[in-house]
Design a protein around this motif. Structure first.
Motif, short mmCIF file in Angstrom:
data_model
loop_
_atom_site.label_atom_id
_atom_site.label_comp_id
_atom_site.label_asym_id
_atom_site.label_seq_id
_atom_site.Cartn_x
_atom_site.Cartn_y
_atom_site.Cartn_z
N VAL A 154 87.15 90.96 23.39
CA VAL A 154 85.93 90.27 23.70
C VAL A 154 85.59 89.66 25.08
CG1 VAL A 154 85.14 88.24 22.78
CG2 VAL A 154 86.22 89.84 21.15
N ALA A 155 86.66 89.21 25.64
CA ALA A 155 86.55 88.67 27.13
C ALA A 155 86.15 89.84 28.03
CB ALA A 155 87.56 88.10 27.78
N ALA A 156 86.49 90.88 28.11
CA ALA A 156 86.16 91.89 28.77
C ALA A 156 84.80 92.59 28.38
CB ALA A 156 87.15 93.19 28.78
N TYR A 157 84.53 92.53 27.11
CA TYR A 157 83.16 93.05 26.63
C TYR A 157 81.89 92.12 27.08
CZ TYR A 157 79.39 94.79 23.90
OH TYR A 157 78.06 95.04 23.37
N ILE A 158 82.00 91.00 26.77
CA ILE A 158 81.06 89.91 27.31
C ILE A 158 80.91 89.81 28.80
CG2 ILE A 158 80.34 87.50 27.11
CD1 ILE A 158 79.87 89.13 24.33
N GLY A 159 82.10 89.73 29.46
CA GLY A 159 81.81 90.03 30.94
C GLY A 159 81.12 91.07 31.63
N GLY A 160 81.57 92.16 31.01
CA GLY A 160 80.73 93.40 31.21
C GLY A 160 79.28 93.45 30.88
N ALA A 161 78.98 92.74 29.58
CA ALA A 161 77.60 92.79 29.04
C ALA A 161 76.66 92.01 29.63
CB ALA A 161 77.98 92.49 27.42
N TYR A 162 77.16 91.04 30.50
CA TYR A 162 76.28 90.33 31.02
C TYR A 162 75.46 90.94 32.17
CZ TYR A 162 77.19 85.23 30.43
OH TYR A 162 77.38 83.71 29.85
N TYR A 163 76.07 92.11 32.65
CA TYR A 163 75.57 93.23 33.89
C TYR A 163 74.88 94.12 33.00
CZ TYR A 163 77.11 90.19 37.73
OH TYR A 163 77.43 89.50 38.73
N PHE A 164 75.53 94.80 32.08
CA PHE A 164 75.05 96.31 31.59
C PHE A 164 74.01 95.98 30.44
CE2 PHE A 164 78.79 96.40 28.70
CZ PHE A 164 78.20 96.20 27.44
N THR A 165 73.62 94.61 29.95
CA THR A 165 72.34 94.45 29.11
C THR A 165 71.29 93.47 29.85
OG1 THR A 165 73.39 92.29 28.27
CG2 THR A 165 74.12 94.47 27.18
N SER A 166 69.92 93.71 29.44
CA SER A 166 68.85 93.35 30.37
C SER A 166 68.94 91.75 29.89
CB SER A 166 67.85 94.01 29.73
OG SER A 166 67.58 94.07 28.35
N SER A 167 69.30 91.09 28.58
CA SER A 167 69.50 89.99 28.28
C SER A 167 70.52 89.18 28.63
CB SER A 167 69.38 89.96 26.88
OG SER A 167 70.54 90.54 26.23
N THR A 168 71.50 89.91 29.66
CA THR A 168 72.62 89.05 29.83
C THR A 168 73.56 88.71 28.65
OG1 THR A 168 71.90 86.90 30.08
CG2 THR A 168 71.74 88.25 31.81
N SER A 169 73.46 89.49 27.36
CA SER A 169 74.28 89.11 26.44
C SER A 169 74.41 88.08 25.85
CB SER A 169 75.63 89.89 26.91
OG SER A 169 76.27 90.19 25.63
N PHE A 170 73.40 87.24 25.19
CA PHE A 170 73.90 86.24 24.33
C PHE A 170 74.62 86.55 23.25
CE2 PHE A 170 70.30 82.89 25.57
CZ PHE A 170 70.21 83.43 26.80
N ALA A 171 74.41 87.65 22.39
CA ALA A 171 75.05 88.22 21.24
C ALA A 171 75.61 87.07 20.44
CB ALA A 171 76.22 89.16 21.99
N ASN A 172 74.81 86.11 20.07
CA ASN A 172 75.48 85.06 19.38
C ASN A 172 74.29 84.07 19.07
OD1 ASN A 172 76.70 82.47 18.40
ND2 ASN A 172 78.43 83.07 19.62
N PRO A 173 73.83 83.89 17.63
CA PRO A 173 72.98 83.00 17.26
C PRO A 173 73.23 81.62 17.64
CG PRO A 173 73.27 84.66 15.60
CD PRO A 173 74.12 84.84 16.57
N ALA A 174 74.33 81.10 17.62
CA ALA A 174 74.61 79.78 17.95
C ALA A 174 74.80 79.54 19.35
CB ALA A 174 75.96 79.42 17.31
#
Length: 226
Positions: A154-174
């Motif tokens: 999870v740490a690796a995915y979110i760290g990477g997704a900050y860069y590979f998604t246009s939204s910087t990966s909130f991925a979490n309603p809370a």
């Protein structure tokens, strides 16, 4: 004991938002003219905090810290339906408290509504992809008996997704709700938040369908699915 689990979820989500918002504020102050460096600092700190809090609270509450994960756990696992509302409530409350504490640590107003507009179709698509990938990763590991890899994955995915998604990966309603409370690097304007949450739910549904197809529970945990 449900109370113990709820405390773990609330405190864990608060720590997550302290990490997200606090590192964003620090990054702005340390690198005021370099947005790319700000994003790197924010992503690295968030990934590190996620790894730590999942290790800390995973054995107690499952370390959801995310309504999308809670709903997926109910849809894909044995999570009790009666626990869904309490989990989501403490996650949202923890997110708000964590953001307020981050603001106060950096001598800002406790609540300073964000003015950062994030309303655009490409950002919404980014949230669908970010959330679907996160949920799919977690339950792929769960259904194949590799729980020990969840924190790092999870740490690796979110760290990477900050860069590979246009939204910087909130991925979490809370997290989306919590980030409304700070007009800083990690903030989101309240009017932008509802569509982010809708797109996160779309990503959640896509991930649940994918996991049910790719990893059906007709084999013992850890046995390859052919």
């Amino acid at each position: 004991m449900l109370t113990r689990k709820l405390v773990a979820e609330g405190v864990g989500t608060a720590l997550l938002l302290i990490g997200v918002v606090g590192s964003g504020i620090m990054a702005e102050r340390l690198s005021p003219t370099d947005v790319g460096l700000q994003l790197f600092q924010n992503a690295a700190a968030t990934a590190a905090v996620l790894f730590a809090i999942i290790l800390m609270f995973g054995p107690v509450s499952g370390a959801h810290f995310n309504p999308a994960v809670t709903l997926a756990d109910w849809a894909l696992g044995d999570f009790p339906r009666r626990h869904i509302a309490p989990y989501i409530a403490v996650q949202v409350a923890g997110a708000a408290v964590g953001t307020i504490l981050a603001n106060l640590m950096f001598d800002l107003d406790a609540v300073d509504w964000s003015t950062k507009d994030r309303s655009a179709g490409h950002l919404w698509l980014g949230e669908v992809i970010a959330t679907a990938g996160l949920v799919a990763l977690i339950f792929a590991l769960v259904r194949t008996g590799r729980l020990r890899y969840v924190a790092g994955g999870v740490a690796a995915y979110i760290g990477g997704a900050y860069y590979f998604t246009s939204s910087t990966s909130f991925a979490n309603p809370a997290v989306t709700v919590g980030r409304m409370f700070s007009d800083t690097f990690a903030g989101i304007e309240p009017s932008s938040a509802p569509m982010f949450i809708v797109m996160q739910i779309v990503g959640l549904v896509a991930a649940v369908l994918l996991i049910r197809f790719v990893y059906p529970q007709d084999k013992p945990a850890g046995e390859p699915v052919s």
